[in-house]
Design a protein around this motif. Sequence first.
Motif, PDB file in Angstrom:
ATOM      1  N   ASP A   1       0.831  -1.209   0.000  1.00  0.00           N
ATOM      2  CA  ASP A   1       0.000   0.000   0.000  1.00  0.00           C
ATOM      3  C   ASP A   1       0.864   1.258   0.000  1.00  0.00           C
ATOM      4  O   ASP A   1       1.750   1.411   0.836  1.00  0.00           O
ATOM      5  N   GLY A   2       0.611   2.138  -0.965  1.00  0.00           N
ATOM      6  CA  GLY A   2       1.390   3.363  -1.082  1.00  0.00           C
ATOM      7  C   GLY A   2       2.732   3.165  -1.757  1.00  0.00           C
ATOM      8  O   GLY A   2       3.478   4.130  -1.939  1.00  0.00           O
TER       9      GLY A   2
ATOM     10  N   ARG B   1      -1.174   1.021  -6.618  1.00  0.00           N
ATOM     11  CA  ARG B   1      -1.667   2.369  -6.848  1.00  0.00           C
ATOM     12  C   ARG B   1      -2.728   2.683  -5.792  1.00  0.00           C
ATOM     13  O   ARG B   1      -3.151   1.803  -5.035  1.00  0.00           O
ATOM     14  N   ASP B   2      -3.152   3.936  -5.738  1.00  0.00           N
ATOM     15  CA  ASP B   2      -4.103   4.332  -4.699  1.00  0.00           C
ATOM     16  C   ASP B   2      -5.432   3.605  -4.813  1.00  0.00           C
ATOM     17  O   ASP B   2      -6.165   3.480  -3.828  1.00  0.00           O
TER      18      ASP B   2
ATOM     19  N   LYS C   1      -5.636   0.521  -5.288  1.00  0.00           N
ATOM     20  CA  LYS C   1      -5.284  -0.835  -4.833  1.00  0.00           C
ATOM     21  C   LYS C   1      -5.079  -1.824  -5.980  1.00  0.00           C
ATOM     22  O   LYS C   1      -5.170  -3.044  -5.791  1.00  0.00           O
TER      23      LYS C   1
ATOM     24  N   ASN D   1       5.910   9.676  -2.835  1.00  0.00           N
ATOM     25  CA  ASN D   1       4.826  10.040  -1.916  1.00  0.00           C
ATOM     26  C   ASN D   1       5.133   9.645  -0.471  1.00  0.00           C
ATOM     27  O   ASN D   1       4.237   9.615   0.370  1.00  0.00           O
TER      28      ASN D   1
ATOM     29  N   ASN E   1       1.636   5.980  -7.715  1.00  0.00           N
ATOM     30  CA  ASN E   1       0.718   6.106  -8.852  1.00  0.00           C
ATOM     31  C   ASN E   1       1.445   6.306 -10.177  1.00  0.00           C
ATOM     32  O   ASN E   1       0.812   6.324 -11.232  1.00  0.00           O
TER      33      ASN E   1
END
Length: 295
Positions: free
Chosen positions: A31-32, A36-37, A39, A262, A279
Amino acid sequence: MRENGRVTSATRRPETPASTVPTRLIATDLDGTLLRDDKTVSARTIAALAAAEQAGIEVFFVTGRPARWMDVVSDHVHGHGLAICGNGAAVVDLHGGPGAHRFVKVRELAPDIALDVIQLLRAAAPGTVCAVERTFGLHLEPGYPLMHMEPPEIVSPAEKLLAKDALDADQPVLKVLAFHPEMDPDDFLTVARTAIGTRANVTRSSPSALLEISGPGVSKASTLELCCAERGIAPEEVAAFGDMPNDVEMLTWAGRSYAMGNAHPAAVAAASGRTAPNNQDGVAIVIERILAERL
């Protein structure tokens, strides 16, 4: 240096030139980081993972997720099918798909220590509510928010969730989740680490004030180190990726490590390099570069 028994980014070794030590294993958070955001795993990332394994580089997913939340990447583990889950609390064989995951290694949090930690947190940060993650289910205290990917199996005070006669008491405790409705996430982490000390390992991966508490010495890094030692793989032969405080030890340990574009500042400080955000396929970009170095 070590802080309350945890490796800090100050122990970051100078990166060994890639040309002298080829990468043999890639360890990536989900995750992260890899996901990607929304999932999903992008087509570019799927291709990069497959190419890495075809080149003889093992790929390990190293995540805070429990094994039963790994379906999103189960199809992309290829040959070995192993993942490190629960921030190092378990090594899981994902072969067989949903419902067929097998625990290869479990590094449990003793129930009496888990309860001690919860009581210390209640005293240090009044208003804290907790959940208990066992190998096959999540159990919540009353007032704990329904923020996870499944409904709880049991809702009861921690004293009952961790009692010797509790339902599922035969299942090891993998971690405790602690939530505070008002505190700043990083402040909550600092308060918890001060209160708990070396009794357990405390970290976080959520943007909310949600802490993840594992057994003493249990982290993504320490379990990855065990898995690598079993394969004769040195830290210098590992490339790691992450974005949050629960990745710091792993990013510090690996010979090559990359914080996502990020990433939390703690992950950036721990890593030896930086890549694009999740992303924008930051993991795939580095894997492609690693493979190009081998030509």
